[in-house]
Design a protein around this motif. Structure first.
Motif, PDB file in Angstrom:
ATOM      1  N   THR A  75       0.814  -1.182  -0.163  1.00 21.82           N
ATOM      2  CA  THR A  75       0.039  -0.106   0.110  1.00 21.82           C
ATOM      3  C   THR A  75       0.989   1.257  -0.074  1.00 21.82           C
ATOM      4  N   ASN A  76       0.483   2.329  -0.492  1.00 22.07           N
ATOM      5  CA  ASN A  76       1.219   3.619  -0.531  1.00 22.07           C
ATOM      6  C   ASN A  76       0.360   4.568   0.565  1.00 22.07           C
ATOM      7  N   ARG A  77      -0.171   3.742   1.289  1.00 22.90           N
ATOM      8  CA  ARG A  77      -0.805   4.565   2.346  1.00 22.90           C
ATOM      9  C   ARG A  77      -0.112   4.120   3.713  1.00 22.90           C
ATOM     10  N   LYS A 139      12.891   0.404  -5.005  1.00 19.58           N
ATOM     11  CA  LYS A 139      12.017   0.007  -6.139  1.00 19.58           C
ATOM     12  C   LYS A 139      11.195   1.224  -6.615  1.00 19.58           C
ATOM     13  N   THR A 140      11.116   1.513  -7.974  1.00 22.03           N
ATOM     14  CA  THR A 140      10.270   2.243  -8.411  1.00 22.03           C
ATOM     15  C   THR A 140      10.152   2.262  -9.642  1.00 22.03           C
ATOM     16  N   ILE A 141       8.842   2.036 -10.731  1.00 24.80           N
ATOM     17  CA  ILE A 141       9.212   2.353 -11.889  1.00 24.80           C
ATOM     18  C   ILE A 141       9.699   3.587 -12.201  1.00 24.80           C
ATOM     19  N   ASP A 142       9.526   4.913 -11.438  1.00 28.44           N
ATOM     20  CA  ASP A 142       9.943   6.074 -11.747  1.00 28.44           C
ATOM     21  C   ASP A 142      11.484   6.341 -11.951  1.00 28.44           C
ATOM     22  N   ASN A 143      12.354   5.421 -11.516  1.00 27.39           N
ATOM     23  CA  ASN A 143      13.736   5.307 -11.259  1.00 27.39           C
ATOM     24  C   ASN A 143      14.418   6.742 -10.941  1.00 27.39           C
ATOM     25  N   VAL A 183       2.828   9.096 -19.940  1.00 29.20           N
ATOM     26  CA  VAL A 183       3.373   8.296 -19.184  1.00 29.20           C
ATOM     27  C   VAL A 183       3.656   8.696 -17.698  1.00 29.20           C
ATOM     28  N   MET A 184       3.677   7.690 -16.873  1.00 24.88           N
ATOM     29  CA  MET A 184       3.935   7.942 -15.697  1.00 24.88           C
ATOM     30  C   MET A 184       5.448   8.439 -15.306  1.00 24.88           C
ATOM     31  N   GLY A 185       5.997   8.635 -13.988  1.00 22.64           N
ATOM     32  CA  GLY A 185       7.189   8.909 -13.449  1.00 22.64           C
ATOM     33  C   GLY A 185       7.382   9.876 -12.433  1.00 22.64           C
ATOM     34  N   ARG A 186       6.165  10.584 -12.074  1.00 22.88           N
ATOM     35  CA  ARG A 186       6.002  11.480 -11.021  1.00 22.88           C
ATOM     36  C   ARG A 186       6.658  12.521 -11.387  1.00 22.88           C
ATOM     37  N   TYR A 187       7.737  13.001 -10.721  1.00 23.63           N
ATOM     38  CA  TYR A 187       8.337  14.249 -10.750  1.00 23.63           C
ATOM     39  C   TYR A 187       9.731  14.252 -11.689  1.00 23.63           C
ATOM     40  N   ALA A 236       5.650  13.049 -20.355  1.00 21.86           N
ATOM     41  CA  ALA A 236       5.771  12.701 -18.516  1.00 21.86           C
ATOM     42  C   ALA A 236       4.560  13.180 -17.952  1.00 21.86           C
ATOM     43  N   GLU A 237       3.803  12.576 -16.922  1.00 21.90           N
ATOM     44  CA  GLU A 237       2.679  13.067 -16.339  1.00 21.90           C
ATOM     45  C   GLU A 237       3.083  14.229 -15.396  1.00 21.90           C
ATOM     46  N   GLY A 238       4.515  14.407 -15.345  1.00 25.62           N
ATOM     47  CA  GLY A 238       4.775  15.758 -14.357  1.00 25.62           C
ATOM     48  C   GLY A 238       5.208  16.954 -15.333  1.00 25.62           C
ATOM     49  N   VAL A 259      -0.181  13.675  -3.430  1.00 24.79           N
ATOM     50  CA  VAL A 259      -0.440  14.214  -4.985  1.00 24.79           C
ATOM     51  C   VAL A 259      -0.225  13.227  -5.957  1.00 24.79           C
ATOM     52  N   ARG A 260      -1.330  13.231  -6.734  1.00 26.57           N
ATOM     53  CA  ARG A 260      -1.322  12.022  -7.845  1.00 26.57           C
ATOM     54  C   ARG A 260      -1.636  13.009  -9.346  1.00 26.57           C
ATOM     55  N   LEU A 261      -0.302  12.835 -10.012  1.00 28.71           N
ATOM     56  CA  LEU A 261      -0.271  13.441 -11.319  1.00 28.71           C
ATOM     57  C   LEU A 261      -1.093  12.744 -12.278  1.00 28.71           C
ATOM     58  N   GLY A 286      -1.047   4.961 -18.081  1.00 26.31           N
ATOM     59  CA  GLY A 286      -1.282   4.689 -16.609  1.00 26.31           C
ATOM     60  C   GLY A 286      -0.610   3.131 -15.881  1.00 26.31           C
ATOM     61  N   HIS A 287      -1.464   2.366 -15.111  1.00 23.59           N
ATOM     62  CA  HIS A 287      -0.764   1.567 -14.525  1.00 23.59           C
ATOM     63  C   HIS A 287      -0.565   0.258 -15.146  1.00 23.59           C
ATOM     64  N   LEU A 288      -0.948   0.413 -16.533  1.00 24.04           N
ATOM     65  CA  LEU A 288      -0.249  -0.773 -17.313  1.00 24.04           C
ATOM     66  C   LEU A 288       1.331  -0.839 -17.122  1.00 24.04           C
ATOM     67  N   GLN A 289       2.076   0.493 -16.911  1.00 19.73           N
ATOM     68  CA  GLN A 289       3.316   0.536 -16.705  1.00 19.73           C
ATOM     69  C   GLN A 289       3.942  -0.244 -15.544  1.00 19.73           C
ATOM     70  N   ARG A 290       3.159  -0.283 -14.317  1.00 21.36           N
ATOM     71  CA  ARG A 290       3.382  -0.909 -13.321  1.00 21.36           C
ATOM     72  C   ARG A 290       3.166  -2.530 -13.194  1.00 21.36           C
ATOM     73  N   GLY A 291       2.433  -3.045 -14.140  1.00 18.60           N
ATOM     74  CA  GLY A 291       2.037  -4.415 -14.208  1.00 18.60           C
ATOM     75  C   GLY A 291       3.077  -5.243 -15.183  1.00 18.60           C
TER      76      GLY A 291
HETATM   77  O1  F6P Z   1       5.598   5.928  -7.991  1.00 19.80           O
HETATM   78  C1  F6P Z   1       4.989   5.029  -8.977  1.00 19.80           C
HETATM   79  C2  F6P Z   1       3.971   5.749  -9.545  1.00 19.80           C
HETATM   80  O2  F6P Z   1       3.256   4.548 -10.612  1.00 19.80           O
HETATM   81  C3  F6P Z   1       3.898   6.960 -10.289  1.00 19.80           C
HETATM   82  O3  F6P Z   1       4.642   6.886 -11.601  1.00 19.80           O
HETATM   83  C4  F6P Z   1       2.468   7.405 -10.307  1.00 19.80           C
HETATM   84  O4  F6P Z   1       2.332   8.915 -10.239  1.00 19.80           O
HETATM   85  C5  F6P Z   1       1.934   6.987  -8.986  1.00 19.80           C
HETATM   86  O5  F6P Z   1       2.811   5.845  -8.655  1.00 19.80           O
HETATM   87  C6  F6P Z   1       0.494   6.521  -9.040  1.00 19.80           C
HETATM   88  O6  F6P Z   1       0.129   6.177  -7.855  1.00 19.80           O
HETATM   89  P1  F6P Z   1      -1.387   5.348  -7.481  1.00 19.80           P
HETATM   90  O7  F6P Z   1      -1.023   3.720  -7.996  1.00 19.80           O
HETATM   91  O8  F6P Z   1      -1.625   5.501  -6.171  1.00 19.80           O
HETATM   92  O9  F6P Z   1      -2.512   6.130  -8.474  1.00 19.80           O
END
Ligand code: F6P
Length: 363
Positions: A75-77, A139-143, A183-187, A236-238, A259-261, A286-291
């Motif tokens: 969880t990210n909470r 760990k993170t897809i954002d590197n 695509v994702m990547g946060r900041y 990039a989402e940011g 914050v969710r971008l 979106g989340h296809l990048q995490r799967g």
């Molecule tokens: O940090 C990984 C990440 O996938 C970011 O690229 C993205 O901004 C965020 O998590 C999305 O989070 P959530 O899964 O809470 O929507």
């Protein structure tokens, strides 16, 4: 060498391809090489607060190397230092880190391995500062973690984003359209930059280089004037316009990082269509990048990180995370890794390469 008999393990933050490969490597190394017991805490730090875990032995990690996600849940909470509890029917936030420490003691856990990104490793550091022997795994897809050349999960996300660009190319060409991919990547712009380079994008917009819309449209129009009736734009989402703000999709208040971008792709796509008159479509990956299944690179890096993390536990190098300093895996203080976000330096070799190739970066 320190006297360790039992280690705790958890996965925190957003899931990411390669988590199971780390879990597998930790369990195998710990049990086979050192005769240690491994307790896997469930659902990240929440499991640590609520004392929910499962004992992990070799049979439990059989067959999980190619599987995405995490068998432990995440969880990210639920930050133990800012933990949501209900008091008098109201949700309030309390520091319950002492409960975590009591649970670790009660279960005779001698050291804790935290597999996580920026947010989870900050919590790991705070626990370490309270006396918990902690080792981190980045760990993170954002590197976007400092101290390591790569985090695992990034290569898989990059592969997914590159495949998406390849697929968008065919429609872009056939329909003479502008195709925008968010695509994702946060900041940090690593996913956008590397996928854009690998996929042959015409425009790449990243948070580190604020863009001007006229530059983006000039590139699209210049291509059309050269007879190229389509363009591929990776955003990039940011990403944000010069003098403008990032687009926030939502706030998740209980999260380590609320914050969710998201949404900038649509903004950019709409403006391109309005200004150039070219038909434009937007895809948000979106989340296809995490799967999905981790790439061979991520499986190997995750396995190396897992075995090295157990090594740090056994030699007593706590407060550190394992890191890739090519070609070696080395310990790096967690404090160093979370001090600054690893963004793309504007003079980075990849940026220079993109410019030489003629890719527009929006500036
Ligand atoms: O940090 C990984 C990440 O996938 C970011 O690229 C993205 O901004 C965020 O998590 C999305 O989070 P959530 O899964 O809470 O929507």
């Amino acid at each position: 060498m320190v006297a360790v008999k039992r280690i705790g393990l958890l996965t925190g933050g957003g899931d990411c391809p390669g988590l199971n490969a780390v879990i597998r490597a930790v369990v195998k190394t710990a049990t086979r090489d050192y005769g240690l017991e491994v307790l896997g805490f469930l659902d990240g730090f929440r499991g640590l607060v609520e004392n929910r875990f499962r004992v992990l032995a070799e049979p439990d990690v059989r067959g999980i190397l190619p599987r995405g996600g995490t068998i432990l849940g995440t969880t990210n909470r639920d930050n133990p230092f800012h933990y949501p509890v209900v008091e008098d029917g109201r949700k309030v936030f309390r520091d319950v880190s002492d409960r975590v420490i009591a649970n670790l003691r009660e279960n005779a856990v001698d050291a804790l391995i935290v597999i996580g990104g920026d947010g989870s490793l900050k919590i790991a550091l705070a626990l370490y500062e309270k006396g918990v022997p902690v080792v981190g795994v980045p760990k993170t897809i954002d590197n976007d973690l400092s101290g390591t050349d790569r985090t695992f999960g990034f290569d898989t996300a990059l592969t997914t984003a590159t495949e998406a660009i390849d697929k968008l190319h065919t429609t872009a060409e056939s329909h003479h359209r502008v195709m925008v991919l968010e695509v994702m990547g946060r900041y940090a712009g690593w996913i956008a930059l590397e996928a854009g380079l690998a996929g042959g994008a015409d425009v790449i917009l990243i948070p580190e280089i604020p863009y001007r819309m006229e530059r983006v449209c000039d590139k699209v129009l210049e291509r059309r004037a050269q007879g190229k009736q389509f363009s591929i734009v990776v955003v990039a989402e940011g990403a944000r316009p010069l003098g403008g703000e990032m687009v926030v999709q939502r706030r998740v208040e209980d999260s380590f990082e609320p914050v969710r971008l998201g949404g900038i792709g649509n903004v950019v796509g709409r403006e391109i269509e309005e200004r150039t008159g070219m038909e434009t479509r937007v895809t948000v990956l979106g989340h296809l990048q995490r799967g999905g299944s981790p790439t061979p690179f991520d499986r190997i890096l995750a396995s190396r990180f897992g075995t090295a993390a157990v090594g740090l536990v056994v030699e007593g190098t706590f407060g550190h995370m394992v890191a890739l300093r090519t070609p070696r895996i080395v310990p790096v203080p967690i404090a160093e890794a979370v001090a600054v976000l690893r963004q793309v330096p504007p003079d980075h070799d990849l940026i220079r390469c993109a410019r030489h190739i003629g890719i527009c970066l929006g500036d």
